[in-house]
Design a protein around this motif. Structure first.
Motif, PDB file in Angstrom:
ATOM      1  N   ARG A 184      10.901   9.625  -6.154  1.00  0.00           N
ATOM      2  CA  ARG A 184       9.757  10.353  -6.702  1.00  0.00           C
ATOM      3  C   ARG A 184       9.285  11.458  -5.760  1.00  0.00           C
ATOM      4  O   ARG A 184       8.668  12.437  -6.199  1.00  0.00           O
ATOM      5  N   LYS A 185       9.567  11.330  -4.460  1.00  0.00           N
ATOM      6  CA  LYS A 185       9.195  12.386  -3.526  1.00  0.00           C
ATOM      7  C   LYS A 185       9.985  13.659  -3.821  1.00  0.00           C
ATOM      8  O   LYS A 185       9.477  14.779  -3.648  1.00  0.00           O
ATOM      9  N   THR A 300       6.571   5.574  -6.040  1.00  0.00           N
ATOM     10  CA  THR A 300       6.280   6.596  -5.033  1.00  0.00           C
ATOM     11  C   THR A 300       7.495   6.959  -4.199  1.00  0.00           C
ATOM     12  O   THR A 300       7.479   7.956  -3.487  1.00  0.00           O
ATOM     13  N   TYR A 323       6.967   1.274  -4.721  1.00  0.00           N
ATOM     14  CA  TYR A 323       5.569   1.626  -4.978  1.00  0.00           C
ATOM     15  C   TYR A 323       4.800   1.356  -3.687  1.00  0.00           C
ATOM     16  O   TYR A 323       4.678   0.231  -3.233  1.00  0.00           O
TER      17      TYR A 323
END
Length: 454
Positions: A184-185, A300, A323
């Protein structure tokens, strides 16, 4: 009127239950081999625990439970008359069926934090419910098989989860699955460099649908969410990203040179890819997929999704991700976690389509006592009690045979259930025993029966 069951639910026959148990036991054994411990949580949670954790789309799919009694007593009459259902829900429903196992797990960790040794590795195999549109491989009630680690930021956890997927699919004989991975980064970094940081969720949700609605469909959805044409042009190379995993990472490194968060995501992926390249996989392949977003808001870091072997039309059969602060929503910040889920029902359909189920033995007695003479019922039941105490599965046909046809029915019952040994006569502590496989028949004592059938 013939009874029915709700759409999106199913009945399972004895054979189907046995096959499902085979899959669950395979997954459970792998979980425990990798050091995970089992927990269970309630089928329903307080609505406040679930709502707002899955994004707008997820919230719509949560089954709400009406308050008991007269649930409209506390409802605002104005909201009711205006048919504002979303606003009135909180007044008439305080609980909901769980949507997944991850959010309830986060709640469990916070509630039991003083009893847990961290890092905490847990697995959970339980049903979940989603008010989705039923279709092949998509049900409203289905089982999830989850494994999570909380309390560790080490990327070796991501490596182990890839190995765990590979181990389970290897043991099920399922070759050719593809474990897709993203971060997700990286997605945040892409949104940053194209100037769409404020549209990150809309951007990722649309991008995640590339394999379902195609390039034009994704562009249309992005435009409808307010993402500019100029931003979409900058992200266009992602729609046809090619090359090896390391080549994709090198290309992303250049694309995200201006984003520290994006570069961090690339380096995390590089660590995992390099580790797996050195450790190797048995049945699965690992693929970097930059369009993978999995619309859930709480990821995340790493994101996983498992695709069935090519040629099998099926949605993902597993997925998960990292996460960093899921427990923060319950008042316990800075506890990093990462987890994956196996889609039991979809895995079942894939194994069935590929004819990979091993022959399963349904539960059945080893010895069946036929019921031709009611004067010996007590003697039969005493013998059955002894056999059961010795671990021999046994039963007596319950209904007395009063005719030749009824006797044939009992023999047919033994044949249909593939029961190996049948006792047809009991007399003076001796038993007429027939082996239904080789049709050998002999008169013997109860101890001799025990020795023979064991």
């Amino acid at each position: 009127m013939k009874p029915s069951i709700p759409k999106g639910t199913r009945d399972f026959s004895p054979t189907e239950v046995a096959n499902r148990t085979y899959i669950m036991n395979t997954i459970k054994t792998a979980f425990e081999t990798f050091g995970f411990q089992p927990i269970e949580t309630p089928s329903f949670e307080n609505s406040s625990t679930l709502m707002g954790k899955y994004g707008e789309e997820g919230d719509r799919l949560i089954f709400k439970i009406l308050n008991s009694g007269d649930f409209l007593v506390k409802a605002d009459e104005k909201l009711l008359s205006n048919k504002e259902s979303t606003k009135v829900i909180s007044q008439i429903s305080e609980k909901a069926l769980r949507y997944d196992l991850t959010v309830p797990f986060a709640r469990y960790v916070v509630q039991h934090q003083n009893e847990i040794t961290f890092p905490f590795k847990r697995y959970q195999i339980q049903p979940v419910w989603r008010a989705d549109r039923p279709q092949k491989g998509r049900f409203r009630e289905f089982y999830q098989c989850d494994a999570d680690v909380v309390g560790s930021k080490s990327l070796w956890q991501e490596v182990e989860f890839i190995q765990l997927y590979d181990t389970v699919f290897s043991q099920l004989g399922l070759q050719g699955t593809t474990i897709k991975i993203n971060n997700r980064k990286i997605l945040s970094g892409i949104a940053e460099v194209i100037g769409a940081q404020d549209k990150l969720i809309d951007f990722t949700v649309a991008l995640d649908k590339l394999d379902k609605i195609g390039r034009e469909g994704v562009i249309k959805e992005m435009l409808s969410k307010g993402i500019t044409e100029d931003a979409i042009k900058k992200v266009a190379p992602l729609f046809s990203f090619k090359g090896s995993n390391l080549e994709k990472l090198d290309a992303l490194q250049q694309m995200l040179a201006a984003s520290e968060e994006g570069k961090s995501g690339v380096e995390e992926l590089r660590f995992v890819i390099n580790a797996i390249d050195q450790l190797g996989l048995t049945s699965a392949s690992l693929e970097v997929d930059v369009t993978l977003a999995r619309g859930l808001n709480y990821y995340t870091g790493a994101i996983f999704e498992v695709a069935a072997p090519k040629g099998v039309k099926m949605g993902s059969i597993g997925g998960g991700g990292r996460y960093d602060d899921l427990t923060g929503i319950f008042g316990m910040p800075d506890v990093s976690g990462v987890g994956i889920s196996f889609g039991l029902d979809r895995i079942y359909l894939v194994l069935e389509e590929l004819e990979l189920f091993k022959s399963v033995n349904l539960p059945k007695p080893k010895v069946l006592f036929l019921n031709f003479d009611k004067t010996t019922d007590i003697a039969k039941m005493k013998a059955i009690t002894v056999l059961r105490n010795r671990g021999v599965k046994s039963e007596m046909y319950p209904d007395l045979a009063g005719s030749n046809n009824q006797q044939k029915k009992q023999w047919k019952y033994a044949t249909n259930r593939e029961i190996q040994y049948v006792v047809s006569k009991v007399e003076n502590d001796t038993y007429l025993l027939k082996n239904m496989e080789n049709f050998e028949q002999l008169t013997c004592s109860l101890n001799e029966i025990i020795e023979k059938v064991k």
